[in-house]
Design a protein around this motif. Structure first.
Motif, PDB file in Angstrom:
ATOM      1  N   THR A 132       2.267   3.728  -1.572  1.00 43.33           N
ATOM      2  CA  THR A 132       3.459   4.578  -1.448  1.00 43.33           C
ATOM      3  C   THR A 132       3.168   5.753  -0.515  1.00 43.33           C
ATOM      4  OG1 THR A 132       2.852   5.916  -3.375  1.00 43.33           O
ATOM      5  CG2 THR A 132       4.297   4.037  -3.780  1.00 43.33           C
ATOM      6  N   ARG A 133       4.243   6.247   0.101  1.00 45.58           N
ATOM      7  CA  ARG A 133       4.165   7.441   0.940  1.00 45.58           C
ATOM      8  C   ARG A 133       5.436   8.247   0.720  1.00 45.58           C
ATOM      9  NH1 ARG A 133       1.397   6.867   5.808  1.00 45.58           N
ATOM     10  NH2 ARG A 133       2.055   8.988   6.209  1.00 45.58           N
ATOM     11  N   ASP A 134       5.285   9.560   0.595  1.00 49.01           N
ATOM     12  CA  ASP A 134       6.456  10.422   0.466  1.00 49.01           C
ATOM     13  C   ASP A 134       6.952  10.829   1.850  1.00 49.01           C
ATOM     14  OD1 ASP A 134       6.328  10.310  -2.281  1.00 49.01           O
ATOM     15  OD2 ASP A 134       5.082  12.108  -2.446  1.00 49.01           O
ATOM     16  N   VAL A 135       8.266  10.799   2.022  1.00 50.02           N
ATOM     17  CA  VAL A 135       8.853  11.185   3.305  1.00 50.02           C
ATOM     18  C   VAL A 135      10.079  12.053   3.051  1.00 50.02           C
ATOM     19  CG1 VAL A 135       8.111   9.048   4.428  1.00 50.02           C
ATOM     20  CG2 VAL A 135      10.427   9.202   3.494  1.00 50.02           C
ATOM     21  N   GLU A 136      10.436  12.817   4.063  1.00 52.61           N
ATOM     22  CA  GLU A 136      11.712  13.530   4.024  1.00 52.61           C
ATOM     23  C   GLU A 136      12.538  13.115   5.226  1.00 52.61           C
ATOM     24  OE1 GLU A 136      11.552  17.786   3.683  1.00 52.61           O
ATOM     25  OE2 GLU A 136      13.731  17.896   3.382  1.00 52.61           O
ATOM     26  N   VAL A 137      13.754  12.689   4.966  1.00 53.88           N
ATOM     27  CA  VAL A 137      14.688  12.307   6.025  1.00 53.88           C
ATOM     28  C   VAL A 137      15.596  13.500   6.293  1.00 53.88           C
ATOM     29  CG1 VAL A 137      16.647  10.813   6.578  1.00 53.88           C
ATOM     30  CG2 VAL A 137      14.616   9.854   5.461  1.00 53.88           C
ATOM     31  N   LYS A 138      15.618  13.941   7.561  1.00 53.78           N
ATOM     32  CA  LYS A 138      16.506  15.056   7.915  1.00 53.78           C
ATOM     33  C   LYS A 138      17.477  14.600   8.988  1.00 53.78           C
ATOM     34  CE  LYS A 138      12.943  18.147   7.787  1.00 53.78           C
ATOM     35  NZ  LYS A 138      12.262  19.437   7.896  1.00 53.78           N
ATOM     36  N   ASP A 139      17.141  14.840  10.248  1.00 54.99           N
ATOM     37  CA  ASP A 139      18.126  14.538  11.284  1.00 54.99           C
ATOM     38  C   ASP A 139      17.584  13.608  12.365  1.00 54.99           C
ATOM     39  OD1 ASP A 139      16.307  16.244  12.263  1.00 54.99           O
ATOM     40  OD2 ASP A 139      17.717  17.815  12.855  1.00 54.99           O
ATOM     41  N   GLY A 140      16.527  12.881  12.079  1.00 52.59           N
ATOM     42  CA  GLY A 140      16.006  11.932  13.063  1.00 52.59           C
ATOM     43  C   GLY A 140      15.218  10.846  12.372  1.00 52.59           C
ATOM     44  N   ASP A 141      14.928   9.789  13.126  1.00 53.60           N
ATOM     45  CA  ASP A 141      14.159   8.691  12.546  1.00 53.60           C
ATOM     46  C   ASP A 141      12.808   9.192  12.039  1.00 53.60           C
ATOM     47  OD1 ASP A 141      16.206   7.072  13.223  1.00 53.60           O
ATOM     48  OD2 ASP A 141      15.191   6.095  14.900  1.00 53.60           O
ATOM     49  N   VAL A 142      12.364   8.580  10.970  1.00 57.41           N
ATOM     50  CA  VAL A 142      11.078   8.936  10.360  1.00 57.41           C
ATOM     51  C   VAL A 142      10.154   7.731  10.491  1.00 57.41           C
ATOM     52  CG1 VAL A 142       9.916   9.550   8.215  1.00 57.41           C
ATOM     53  CG2 VAL A 142      12.188  10.486   8.722  1.00 57.41           C
ATOM     54  N   THR A 143       8.933   7.986  10.945  1.00 57.29           N
ATOM     55  CA  THR A 143       7.949   6.916  11.037  1.00 57.29           C
ATOM     56  C   THR A 143       6.935   7.064   9.916  1.00 57.29           C
ATOM     57  OG1 THR A 143       8.167   6.760  13.439  1.00 57.29           O
ATOM     58  CG2 THR A 143       6.148   5.865  12.472  1.00 57.29           C
ATOM     59  N   VAL A 144       6.707   5.984   9.217  1.00 54.10           N
ATOM     60  CA  VAL A 144       5.679   5.981   8.169  1.00 54.10           C
ATOM     61  C   VAL A 144       4.942   4.646   8.233  1.00 54.10           C
ATOM     62  CG1 VAL A 144       7.424   5.368   6.444  1.00 54.10           C
ATOM     63  CG2 VAL A 144       5.220   6.194   5.698  1.00 54.10           C
ATOM     64  N   ASN A 145       3.638   4.721   8.479  1.00 52.01           N
ATOM     65  CA  ASN A 145       2.828   3.507   8.597  1.00 52.01           C
ATOM     66  C   ASN A 145       1.988   3.317   7.344  1.00 52.01           C
ATOM     67  OD1 ASN A 145       3.753   3.020  11.268  1.00 52.01           O
ATOM     68  ND2 ASN A 145       2.332   4.598  11.997  1.00 52.01           N
ATOM     69  N   TYR A 185      12.197  11.036  -0.253  1.00 49.42           N
ATOM     70  CA  TYR A 185      12.026   9.688  -0.804  1.00 49.42           C
ATOM     71  C   TYR A 185      10.550   9.347  -0.921  1.00 49.42           C
ATOM     72  CZ  TYR A 185      16.859   9.233   0.763  1.00 49.42           C
ATOM     73  OH  TYR A 185      18.192   9.424   0.963  1.00 49.42           O
ATOM     74  N   THR A 186      10.290   8.397  -1.818  1.00 49.16           N
ATOM     75  CA  THR A 186       8.992   7.729  -1.814  1.00 49.16           C
ATOM     76  C   THR A 186       9.212   6.326  -1.258  1.00 49.16           C
ATOM     77  OG1 THR A 186       8.215   8.989  -3.719  1.00 49.16           O
ATOM     78  CG2 THR A 186       7.081   6.921  -3.234  1.00 49.16           C
ATOM     79  N   VAL A 187       8.519   6.035  -0.150  1.00 51.77           N
ATOM     80  CA  VAL A 187       8.590   4.705   0.443  1.00 51.77           C
ATOM     81  C   VAL A 187       7.477   3.868  -0.177  1.00 51.77           C
ATOM     82  CG1 VAL A 187       8.576   3.357   2.574  1.00 51.77           C
ATOM     83  CG2 VAL A 187       9.419   5.724   2.586  1.00 51.77           C
ATOM     84  N   GLU A 188       7.871   2.693  -0.666  1.00 52.55           N
ATOM     85  CA  GLU A 188       6.909   1.830  -1.358  1.00 52.55           C
ATOM     86  C   GLU A 188       6.733   0.539  -0.588  1.00 52.55           C
ATOM     87  OE1 GLU A 188       7.320   1.520  -5.642  1.00 52.55           O
ATOM     88  OE2 GLU A 188       6.903  -0.632  -5.572  1.00 52.55           O
ATOM     89  N   ALA A 189       5.478   0.157  -0.362  1.00 53.07           N
ATOM     90  CA  ALA A 189       5.155  -1.126   0.281  1.00 53.07           C
ATOM     91  C   ALA A 189       4.478  -2.015  -0.748  1.00 53.07           C
ATOM     92  CB  ALA A 189       4.237  -0.891   1.476  1.00 53.07           C
ATOM     93  N   ASP A 190       5.011  -3.213  -0.920  1.00 54.04           N
ATOM     94  CA  ASP A 190       4.480  -4.145  -1.925  1.00 54.04           C
ATOM     95  C   ASP A 190       4.128  -5.478  -1.283  1.00 54.04           C
ATOM     96  OD1 ASP A 190       4.981  -2.818  -4.681  1.00 54.04           O
ATOM     97  OD2 ASP A 190       6.875  -2.527  -3.627  1.00 54.04           O
ATOM     98  N   HIS A 191       2.921  -5.910  -1.534  1.00 56.55           N
ATOM     99  CA  HIS A 191       2.463  -7.212  -1.052  1.00 56.55           C
ATOM    100  C   HIS A 191       2.019  -8.035  -2.252  1.00 56.55           C
ATOM    101  CE1 HIS A 191      -0.355 -10.144   0.752  1.00 56.55           C
ATOM    102  NE2 HIS A 191       0.451 -10.086   1.788  1.00 56.55           N
ATOM    103  N   ARG A 192       2.362  -9.309  -2.235  1.00 56.18           N
ATOM    104  CA  ARG A 192       2.124 -10.178  -3.399  1.00 56.18           C
ATOM    105  C   ARG A 192       0.672 -10.178  -3.845  1.00 56.18           C
ATOM    106  NH1 ARG A 192       2.597 -12.895  -7.465  1.00 56.18           N
ATOM    107  NH2 ARG A 192       1.573 -14.722  -6.639  1.00 56.18           N
ATOM    108  N   LYS A 193      -0.243 -10.130  -2.907  1.00 55.43           N
ATOM    109  CA  LYS A 193      -1.667 -10.223  -3.234  1.00 55.43           C
ATOM    110  C   LYS A 193      -2.384  -8.881  -3.158  1.00 55.43           C
ATOM    111  CE  LYS A 193      -1.987 -14.749  -3.734  1.00 55.43           C
ATOM    112  NZ  LYS A 193      -2.399 -15.340  -5.033  1.00 55.43           N
ATOM    113  N   LEU A 194      -1.846  -7.966  -2.357  1.00 51.85           N
ATOM    114  CA  LEU A 194      -2.582  -6.735  -2.052  1.00 51.85           C
ATOM    115  C   LEU A 194      -2.091  -5.542  -2.865  1.00 51.85           C
ATOM    116  CD1 LEU A 194      -2.615  -7.235   1.799  1.00 51.85           C
ATOM    117  CD2 LEU A 194      -4.587  -7.430   0.275  1.00 51.85           C
TER     118      LEU A 194
END
Ligand code: CU
Length: 220
Positions: free
Chosen positions: A201-214, A188-197
């Motif tokens: 985006t960050r690419d992640v792969e989900v397999k068998d555990g929680d994924v952390t993306v900051n 997946y591509t995780v997208e963060a959107d802020h009204r002013k900023l």
């Protein structure tokens, strides 16, 4: 849940603001309105940058980019957008396609709820809401980021409603935290959107555990 049930996988993270945001703007026109101004002892301000003591940033919309056709909105509880103190509360919110958005008027004055989508298929609407009047219900069928709600009586009033065609989104909280729950395995591509900023985006792969993306969003 049986012993062999698949474990739900969440994408979790924190949003941090890098830099010093511009000063928030006092709602001077609100104070100049006799009805609205009477509700305040001191002038309220915008909170475009909901930033905490350690630069943690709230009101960021985080979603899985391009994931559509997965809405569970019709079976989800409604989301409420209130009008209180001549401001929208909250001003940043997110729903799914097909999910009910309920607009309330908690004030003792009239508001005019004017919804101004830009995506074809999401209808514009403009409705007066009297004090103590019935709630106004909305649903939208197309994804749209930061759909504008405004009040034609009080020109400083805005809310921004993001609509997703899947349950894979959230709004960062006051600690800058977000959780996108129960994500199926995949890339997946995780997208963060802020009204002013803007967007990150960050690419992640989900397999068998929680994924952390900051994310760190920069003041422009
Ligand atoms: Cu209003």
């Amino acid at each position: 849940m049986g012993a062999f049930a698949a474990r739900a996988t969440d994408i979790i993270g924190t949003i941090t603001l890098n830099g010093t945001p511009p000063a928030e703007v006092p709602y001077t026109p609100l104070m100049n309105d006799s009805t609205c101004g009477a509700m305040y002892k001191t002038v309220p301000t915008t909170h475009f940058y909901a930033v905490g003591p350690n630069h943690e940033l709230a009101d960021v919309i985080v979603s899985l980019k391009g994931v559509t056709g997965k809405s569970t909105g019709a079976s989800q509880p409604p989301v409420t957008l209130d009008q209180k103190g001549c401001l929208y509360v909250p001003q940043i919110l997110a729903i799914q396609t097909g999910q009910k958005l309920v607009v309330k008027n908690s004030d003792s004055c009239i508001h005019n709820v004017h919804c101004v989508p830009v995506v074809t298929g999401n209808p514009e609407s403009n409705q007066v809401q009297m004090p103590g009047g019935p709630d106004l219900d909305y649903t939208f069928s197309k994804p749209e980021l930061f759909m504008k709600f405004k009040c034609d009586v009080h020109p400083w009033m805005f809310a921004w409603v993001s609509v997703f065609d899947s349950p894979y989104y959230c709004v960062s909280d006051k600690d800058g935290k977000f959780i996108i729950k129960n994500v199926p395995p995949g890339k997946y591509t995780v997208e963060a959107d802020h009204r002013k900023l803007g967007t990150a985006t960050r690419d992640v792969e989900v397999k068998d555990g929680d994924v952390t993306v900051n994310f760190t969003l920069d003041v422009k």
